[in-house]
Design a protein around this motif. Structure first.
Motif, PDB file in Angstrom:
ATOM      1  N   ARG A 134     -17.038 -13.602  -5.075  1.00  0.00           N
ATOM      2  CA  ARG A 134     -15.908 -13.268  -4.202  1.00  0.00           C
ATOM      3  C   ARG A 134     -14.590 -13.374  -4.945  1.00  0.00           C
ATOM      4  NH1 ARG A 134     -15.122 -12.938   1.426  1.00  0.00           N
ATOM      5  NH2 ARG A 134     -12.954 -13.226   2.054  1.00  0.00           N
ATOM      6  N   LEU A 135     -14.446 -14.394  -5.774  1.00  0.00           N
ATOM      7  CA  LEU A 135     -13.213 -14.559  -6.535  1.00  0.00           C
ATOM      8  C   LEU A 135     -13.007 -13.388  -7.482  1.00  0.00           C
ATOM      9  CD1 LEU A 135     -10.727 -16.132  -7.410  1.00  0.00           C
ATOM     10  CD2 LEU A 135     -12.184 -17.482  -8.941  1.00  0.00           C
ATOM     11  N   LEU A 136     -14.064 -12.941  -8.150  1.00  0.00           N
ATOM     12  CA  LEU A 136     -13.935 -11.790  -9.041  1.00  0.00           C
ATOM     13  C   LEU A 136     -13.422 -10.571  -8.290  1.00  0.00           C
ATOM     14  CD1 LEU A 136     -17.115 -11.929 -11.321  1.00  0.00           C
ATOM     15  CD2 LEU A 136     -14.734 -12.222 -12.022  1.00  0.00           C
ATOM     16  N   THR A 137     -13.923 -10.374  -7.087  1.00  0.00           N
ATOM     17  CA  THR A 137     -13.471  -9.237  -6.290  1.00  0.00           C
ATOM     18  C   THR A 137     -12.001  -9.377  -5.938  1.00  0.00           C
ATOM     19  OG1 THR A 137     -15.697  -8.941  -5.389  1.00  0.00           O
ATOM     20  CG2 THR A 137     -13.885  -7.918  -4.186  1.00  0.00           C
ATOM     21  N   GLY A 138     -11.584 -10.576  -5.568  1.00  0.00           N
ATOM     22  CA  GLY A 138     -10.178 -10.805  -5.288  1.00  0.00           C
ATOM     23  C   GLY A 138      -9.304 -10.605  -6.511  1.00  0.00           C
ATOM     24  N   LEU A 139      -9.793 -11.040  -7.667  1.00  0.00           N
ATOM     25  CA  LEU A 139      -9.036 -10.875  -8.912  1.00  0.00           C
ATOM     26  C   LEU A 139      -8.872  -9.404  -9.269  1.00  0.00           C
ATOM     27  CD1 LEU A 139     -10.633 -13.778 -10.974  1.00  0.00           C
ATOM     28  CD2 LEU A 139      -8.260 -13.663 -10.183  1.00  0.00           C
ATOM     29  N   LEU A 140      -9.855  -8.587  -8.942  1.00  0.00           N
ATOM     30  CA  LEU A 140      -9.751  -7.155  -9.213  1.00  0.00           C
ATOM     31  C   LEU A 140      -8.567  -6.545  -8.468  1.00  0.00           C
ATOM     32  CD1 LEU A 140     -10.814  -4.517 -10.442  1.00  0.00           C
ATOM     33  CD2 LEU A 140     -12.384  -4.345  -8.502  1.00  0.00           C
ATOM     34  N   ALA A 141      -8.256  -7.065  -7.288  1.00  0.00           N
ATOM     35  CA  ALA A 141      -7.131  -6.541  -6.516  1.00  0.00           C
ATOM     36  C   ALA A 141      -5.801  -6.711  -7.243  1.00  0.00           C
ATOM     37  CB  ALA A 141      -7.077  -7.218  -5.144  1.00  0.00           C
ATOM     38  N   LEU A 142      -5.734  -7.654  -8.198  1.00  0.00           N
ATOM     39  CA  LEU A 142      -4.511  -7.833  -8.981  1.00  0.00           C
ATOM     40  C   LEU A 142      -4.196  -6.605  -9.818  1.00  0.00           C
ATOM     41  CD1 LEU A 142      -5.094 -11.479 -10.274  1.00  0.00           C
ATOM     42  CD2 LEU A 142      -3.216 -10.756  -8.782  1.00  0.00           C
ATOM     43  N   SER A 143      -5.197  -5.782 -10.096  1.00  0.00           N
ATOM     44  CA  SER A 143      -4.989  -4.626 -10.957  1.00  0.00           C
ATOM     45  C   SER A 143      -4.170  -3.535 -10.283  1.00  0.00           C
ATOM     46  CB  SER A 143      -6.340  -4.049 -11.402  1.00  0.00           C
ATOM     47  OG  SER A 143      -7.036  -3.503 -10.298  1.00  0.00           O
ATOM     48  N   ASP A 144      -4.084  -3.574  -8.954  1.00  0.00           N
ATOM     49  CA  ASP A 144      -3.360  -2.515  -8.257  1.00  0.00           C
ATOM     50  C   ASP A 144      -2.871  -2.958  -6.887  1.00  0.00           C
ATOM     51  OD1 ASP A 144      -2.371  -0.216  -7.095  1.00  0.00           O
ATOM     52  OD2 ASP A 144      -4.180   0.970  -7.323  1.00  0.00           O
ATOM     53  N   VAL A 145      -3.759  -3.005  -5.890  1.00  0.00           N
ATOM     54  CA  VAL A 145      -3.314  -3.047  -4.500  1.00  0.00           C
ATOM     55  C   VAL A 145      -2.551  -4.314  -4.125  1.00  0.00           C
ATOM     56  CG1 VAL A 145      -4.986  -1.388  -3.647  1.00  0.00           C
ATOM     57  CG2 VAL A 145      -5.622  -3.805  -3.744  1.00  0.00           C
ATOM     58  N   LEU A 146      -2.932  -5.453  -4.668  1.00  0.00           N
ATOM     59  CA  LEU A 146      -2.218  -6.687  -4.325  1.00  0.00           C
ATOM     60  C   LEU A 146      -0.813  -6.660  -4.902  1.00  0.00           C
ATOM     61  CD1 LEU A 146      -2.245  -9.415  -2.948  1.00  0.00           C
ATOM     62  CD2 LEU A 146      -3.226 -10.408  -5.023  1.00  0.00           C
ATOM     63  N   GLY A 147      -0.691  -6.255  -6.152  1.00  0.00           N
ATOM     64  CA  GLY A 147       0.635  -6.152  -6.765  1.00  0.00           C
ATOM     65  C   GLY A 147       1.491  -5.093  -6.112  1.00  0.00           C
ATOM     66  N   GLY A 176       0.144  -5.629   1.695  1.00  0.00           N
ATOM     67  CA  GLY A 176       1.529  -5.859   2.076  1.00  0.00           C
ATOM     68  C   GLY A 176       1.644  -6.930   3.139  1.00  0.00           C
ATOM     69  N   VAL A 177       0.690  -6.969   4.057  1.00  0.00           N
ATOM     70  CA  VAL A 177       0.647  -8.044   5.056  1.00  0.00           C
ATOM     71  C   VAL A 177       0.471  -9.391   4.361  1.00  0.00           C
ATOM     72  CG1 VAL A 177      -0.643  -9.020   6.996  1.00  0.00           C
ATOM     73  CG2 VAL A 177      -0.239  -6.544   6.882  1.00  0.00           C
ATOM     74  N   LEU A 178      -0.475  -9.458   3.429  1.00  0.00           N
ATOM     75  CA  LEU A 178      -0.690 -10.696   2.666  1.00  0.00           C
ATOM     76  C   LEU A 178       0.586 -11.130   1.949  1.00  0.00           C
ATOM     77  CD1 LEU A 178      -4.095 -10.580   0.705  1.00  0.00           C
ATOM     78  CD2 LEU A 178      -3.365 -12.279   2.385  1.00  0.00           C
ATOM     79  N   GLY A 302      -7.115 -19.719  -3.896  1.00  0.00           N
ATOM     80  CA  GLY A 302      -7.506 -19.311  -2.557  1.00  0.00           C
ATOM     81  C   GLY A 302      -6.365 -19.100  -1.587  1.00  0.00           C
ATOM     82  N   THR A 303      -5.126 -19.340  -2.022  1.00  0.00           N
ATOM     83  CA  THR A 303      -3.984 -19.091  -1.150  1.00  0.00           C
ATOM     84  C   THR A 303      -3.931 -17.623  -0.746  1.00  0.00           C
ATOM     85  OG1 THR A 303      -2.716 -20.867  -2.193  1.00  0.00           O
ATOM     86  CG2 THR A 303      -1.471 -19.207  -0.970  1.00  0.00           C
ATOM     87  N   LEU A 304      -4.246 -16.740  -1.696  1.00  0.00           N
ATOM     88  CA  LEU A 304      -4.368 -15.309  -1.433  1.00  0.00           C
ATOM     89  C   LEU A 304      -5.817 -14.905  -1.639  1.00  0.00           C
ATOM     90  CD1 LEU A 304      -1.265 -13.817  -3.326  1.00  0.00           C
ATOM     91  CD2 LEU A 304      -1.536 -14.078  -0.858  1.00  0.00           C
ATOM     92  N   ASP A 305      -6.388 -14.255  -0.658  1.00  0.00           N
ATOM     93  CA  ASP A 305      -7.758 -13.750  -0.797  1.00  0.00           C
ATOM     94  C   ASP A 305      -7.802 -12.289  -0.358  1.00  0.00           C
ATOM     95  OD1 ASP A 305     -10.444 -13.269  -1.049  1.00  0.00           O
ATOM     96  OD2 ASP A 305     -11.018 -14.413   0.729  1.00  0.00           O
ATOM     97  N   PRO A 306      -7.532 -11.358  -1.293  1.00  0.00           N
ATOM     98  CA  PRO A 306      -7.543  -9.946  -0.942  1.00  0.00           C
ATOM     99  C   PRO A 306      -8.925  -9.316  -0.955  1.00  0.00           C
ATOM    100  CG  PRO A 306      -6.884 -10.203  -3.224  1.00  0.00           C
ATOM    101  CD  PRO A 306      -7.086 -11.594  -2.672  1.00  0.00           C
ATOM    102  N   ALA A 307      -9.976 -10.094  -1.234  1.00  0.00           N
ATOM    103  CA  ALA A 307     -11.323  -9.540  -1.361  1.00  0.00           C
ATOM    104  C   ALA A 307     -11.767  -8.690  -0.170  1.00  0.00           C
ATOM    105  CB  ALA A 307     -12.336 -10.662  -1.630  1.00  0.00           C
ATOM    106  N   PRO A 308     -11.380  -9.035   1.076  1.00  0.00           N
ATOM    107  CA  PRO A 308     -11.866  -8.234   2.212  1.00  0.00           C
ATOM    108  C   PRO A 308     -11.455  -6.769   2.200  1.00  0.00           C
ATOM    109  CG  PRO A 308     -11.150 -10.382   2.978  1.00  0.00           C
ATOM    110  CD  PRO A 308     -10.725 -10.278   1.544  1.00  0.00           C
ATOM    111  N   VAL A 309     -10.462  -6.374   1.382  1.00  0.00           N
ATOM    112  CA  VAL A 309     -10.094  -4.954   1.382  1.00  0.00           C
ATOM    113  C   VAL A 309     -11.177  -4.097   0.719  1.00  0.00           C
ATOM    114  CG1 VAL A 309      -7.635  -5.500   1.367  1.00  0.00           C
ATOM    115  CG2 VAL A 309      -8.774  -4.965  -0.799  1.00  0.00           C
ATOM    116  N   PHE A 310     -12.047  -4.723  -0.064  1.00  0.00           N
ATOM    117  CA  PHE A 310     -13.172  -3.992  -0.651  1.00  0.00           C
ATOM    118  C   PHE A 310     -14.336  -4.054   0.337  1.00  0.00           C
ATOM    119  CE2 PHE A 310     -10.656  -5.305  -4.306  1.00  0.00           C
ATOM    120  CZ  PHE A 310     -10.629  -4.159  -5.080  1.00  0.00           C
ATOM    121  N   LEU A 332     -12.581   1.572   3.230  1.00  0.00           N
ATOM    122  CA  LEU A 332     -11.208   1.154   3.015  1.00  0.00           C
ATOM    123  C   LEU A 332     -10.880   1.134   1.523  1.00  0.00           C
ATOM    124  CD1 LEU A 332      -8.509  -0.175   3.813  1.00  0.00           C
ATOM    125  CD2 LEU A 332      -9.753  -2.359   4.029  1.00  0.00           C
ATOM    126  N   LYS A 333     -11.728   0.453   0.765  1.00  0.00           N
ATOM    127  CA  LYS A 333     -11.553   0.339  -0.688  1.00  0.00           C
ATOM    128  C   LYS A 333     -12.931   0.130  -1.288  1.00  0.00           C
ATOM    129  CE  LYS A 333      -8.776  -0.277  -4.344  1.00  0.00           C
ATOM    130  NZ  LYS A 333      -7.987   0.850  -4.875  1.00  0.00           N
TER     131      LYS A 333
END
Length: 338
Positions: A134-147, A176-178, A302-310, A332-333
């Motif tokens: 799950r963390l790896l999936t959340g970290l992937l979001a750093l490449s685009d959508v979270l930033g 953006g909500v996050l 774990g403060t930010l967990d963007p994994a659910p967008v995938f 969604l993603k």
């Protein structure tokens, strides 16, 4: 992970290239440039586009800050880290930068990728993260959508105690909500019609959901905000209608963070409305490389967990299906795993 098919390490004119064995990739939406998909008439997949996380397989002679075996994440553009734009944090305008999959470069949806300016482009991740799916999936979001969501929140001027409205329930809008929650927004109004997505928005921190569109959406948001509108509005769609909605729901003196890739016949910007109500518009292509160091610690703890967008996972052979699912809005993603 699948082994790379013998990519060559290139070193010339101080262009440091190191092939990264790609472990996870994201599939961008259909409006984020040319579709990188295979149709019955299109032949073989081309490996194009962006967003990947992987392990370094080789390094070029000029690479000094990374080593074989390092787990890294790559933003959706490479940059040299030394030009004036990079010095200003605007890595997406780097004079030597580019997008993955451009002519002469590798795409992010293949088994291996040559990374130009590896020291400046890639961000090393903790090795222990490799064992946390799950963390790896959340970290992937750093490449685009979270930033990108963070970029929009900054452009909109989100601050502690503010009211924020987010136009768009795609992955960027949800991030953006996050981001708005992280920056201290007191009230977050998510505009979206897809229940599964607005449920994620609520999980991410949305306090209200508006399902209406157009003028009805403007009226609903204004009703929620005592007729004033939101201090900060994130526009994450890019259509004329979505921008008109964003302008209509922005409070006088507020700002719009615009990150929806423009498409369609018009911008939706009513210059008179912006002038009369002192509304600022900021945004554009998000320099996510500059944001990763700031956002990374919050993802790791774990403060930010963007994994659910995938919400859909495919392998390399299933990438065309992933693009179709996003075109059809049934996903969604899409996460691409080896």
């Amino acid at each position: 992970m699948a082994a790379a098919a013998g990519p060559t390490v290139l070193d010339h004119v101080h262009l440091c290239r190191g092939p990264v064995r790609a472990g996870r990739r994201g599939v961008a939406g259909r409006r984020h440039g040319p579709a990188a998909r295979t149709t019955p008439d299109a032949g073989a997949p081309d490996g194009r586009r962006h967003e990947f996380l992987g392990v370094i397989a080789e390094t070029g002679a000029e690479v000094s800050g990374l080593a074989v075996g390092d787990l890294v994440v790559a933003p959706f553009m490479w940059s040299d880290g030394r030009c004036e734009y990079c010095a200003d944090g605007l890595t997406t305008s780097c004079v030597d930068g580019g997008f993955w999959g451009e002519p002469g470069s590798d795409g992010g949806q293949g088994e291996a990728v040559r990374v130009p300016y590896a020291d400046a482009t890639l961000v090393k991740l903790p090795a222990e993260a490799a064992g946390d799916d799950r963390l790896l999936t959340g970290l992937l979001a750093l490449s685009d959508v979270l930033g990108t969501g963070h970029h929009a929140a900054l452009g909109a001027g989100v601050r502690p105690g503010s009211t924020v409205a987010v136009v768009g329930d795609g992955a960027v809008g949800l991030c953006g909500v996050l981001a708005a929650k992280r920056l201290g927004a007191e009230r977050i109004i998510a505009l979206g019609r897809h229940r599964a997505r607005t449920d994620i928005a609520r999980t991410f921190g949305a306090t209200d959901v508006v399902a209406e569109r157009g003028e009805a959406a403007v009226a609903a948001v204004r009703e929620l905000t005592r007729g004033q509108g939101a201090h900060a509005v994130i526009e994450a769609v890019g259509t004329e209608q979505s921008m008109r909605t964003a302008v209509g729901i922005t409070r006088a003196g507020g700002a719009i963070g615009w990150v929806g890739v423009p498409h369609g016949s018009g911008s939706g910007l009513d210059m008179r409305a912006l002038f009369d109500r002192d509304i600022a518009v900021r945004g554009g292509v998000a320099p996510v490389r500059s944001y990763i160091p700031e956002l990374l610690p919050d993802v790791l703890d774990g403060t930010l967990d963007p994994a659910p967008v995938f919400d859909l996972t495919v392998d390399l052979a299933g990438v065309p299906d992933g693009y179709r699912a996003m075109d059809d809005r049934t996903a969604l993603k899409v996460l691409v795993k080896p």
